[in-house]
Design an enzyme around this catalytic site. Sequence first.
Site, PDB file in Angstrom:
ATOM      1  N   ASP A 194     -68.716 -82.718  -1.763  1.00 38.84           N
ATOM      2  CA  ASP A 194     -68.180 -81.396  -2.085  1.00 38.84           C
ATOM      3  C   ASP A 194     -66.978 -81.550  -3.007  1.00 38.84           C
ATOM      4  O   ASP A 194     -66.417 -82.640  -3.164  1.00 38.84           O
ATOM      5  CB  ASP A 194     -67.769 -80.673  -0.799  1.00 38.84           C
ATOM      6  CG  ASP A 194     -67.831 -79.156  -0.933  1.00 38.84           C
ATOM      7  OD1 ASP A 194     -67.950 -78.667  -2.067  1.00 38.84           O
ATOM      8  OD2 ASP A 194     -67.760 -78.467   0.095  1.00 38.84           O
ATOM      9  N   GLU A 197     -63.720 -80.481  -8.503  1.00 36.85           N
ATOM     10  CA  GLU A 197     -63.277 -79.704  -9.665  1.00 36.85           C
ATOM     11  C   GLU A 197     -61.802 -79.962  -9.959  1.00 36.85           C
ATOM     12  O   GLU A 197     -60.996 -80.174  -9.041  1.00 36.85           O
ATOM     13  CB  GLU A 197     -63.482 -78.203  -9.411  1.00 36.85           C
ATOM     14  CG  GLU A 197     -64.926 -77.804  -9.206  1.00 36.85           C
ATOM     15  CD  GLU A 197     -65.332 -77.773  -7.744  1.00 36.85           C
ATOM     16  OE1 GLU A 197     -66.236 -77.020  -7.386  1.00 36.85           O
ATOM     17  OE2 GLU A 197     -64.724 -78.537  -6.940  1.00 36.85           O
ATOM     18  N   ASP A 259     -74.348 -59.582  -6.618  1.00 37.61           N
ATOM     19  CA  ASP A 259     -72.937 -59.945  -6.515  1.00 37.61           C
ATOM     20  C   ASP A 259     -72.767 -61.028  -5.450  1.00 37.61           C
ATOM     21  O   ASP A 259     -72.172 -60.827  -4.401  1.00 37.61           O
ATOM     22  CB  ASP A 259     -72.091 -58.714  -6.186  1.00 37.61           C
ATOM     23  CG  ASP A 259     -72.619 -57.931  -4.992  1.00 37.61           C
ATOM     24  OD1 ASP A 259     -73.807 -58.118  -4.640  1.00 37.61           O
ATOM     25  OD2 ASP A 259     -71.849 -57.148  -4.411  1.00 37.61           O
TER      26      ASP A 259
END
Length: 336
Positions: A194, A197, A259
């Site tokens: 995970d 970033e 969404d």
Amino acid sequence: PLPAPARPPPVAVFDRPIWTTWATSHADVTQADTLALGDAVVRNGFRPGVLEIDDRWQSRYGDLAFDPIKFPDPKGMVTRLHDLGFLVTVWVMPFLQEGSAACLEAQALGHLVKGGDPPSVAREVLAGGTGERLGSAVKILVDQFDFPPARPAAVVGHATSAALDLTSDAAVEWFVARLEALQRSAGLDGFKFDAGEPCFLPRGAKTHRPLRYPAEYTQLWVTKVVSRFPLSEVRSAAGTTEYPGLVRMGDRDTLWGADNGLQSLIPALLTAAVLGYPFCLPDMVGGNAYWGQYPDTELMARWAQVSVMMPAVQWSIPPWQVSAEAMSACAAAMRA
């Protein structure tokens, strides 16, 4: 042309479903919960595949050792799951909790990203337009109350943490060696990777070798760490189309709409393919059950019917806990 993987992901991730402890246990997962899920999958007539033990299986992030209270016999647990027909992985991120043995060792060896303090909560929430502010506010609420990981040197599941310096070959080899040791000791088959970033790095991040651009941190995470393990998946990607594993969609909400609900799956899958990531893992059937959401029978069934047409299927909310009709519809979808 974009670089292509030298091999596809293991056949097991296409041929069999992935089951994860996340949506039902979140960070409260235990050995008993994990074994109960495995037993229930088989008892209810679903096929065992990869069983992912998600967040908070370890006492402190980065120590890469099972919490002895929550998981008193990890080797025995994994053996039992293997006997049921599962492959077993655990959730891993490139962060080390401050005060943990791993973090102290990494710090002494110079394996951590250095930098200043992250932005204050007020500064982070007030930055950008209305949508960005709302997103930041939601992120902070989730980070601090239920959903790690958060920003290194900030909050990670109620604990401060630091980021592994992926520009250092020594740091990478140190981390990979510890993953391999865990794999041997517990009998694990791989890892659910995970984060990765650059947004999780501290402000003014200083690395062993300067990053050429922020996304290089993601590239190093995928190419130098994640790619070392054949049975793996990753959430982040940036110019890493050669990665021979599953690239996971971000967490989906338990909603019908585009969404971030069910209707967002197909656009996300097609976008990933256009970007060079054909082995895209859709998020778990029925979504993550955040914010008190829970799928009804029709949402669960329709989500399953969409997911089985995609490269891999991931379950977390047990369909038999939704309704008998949902279980029947989901089982039929898996047989289709």
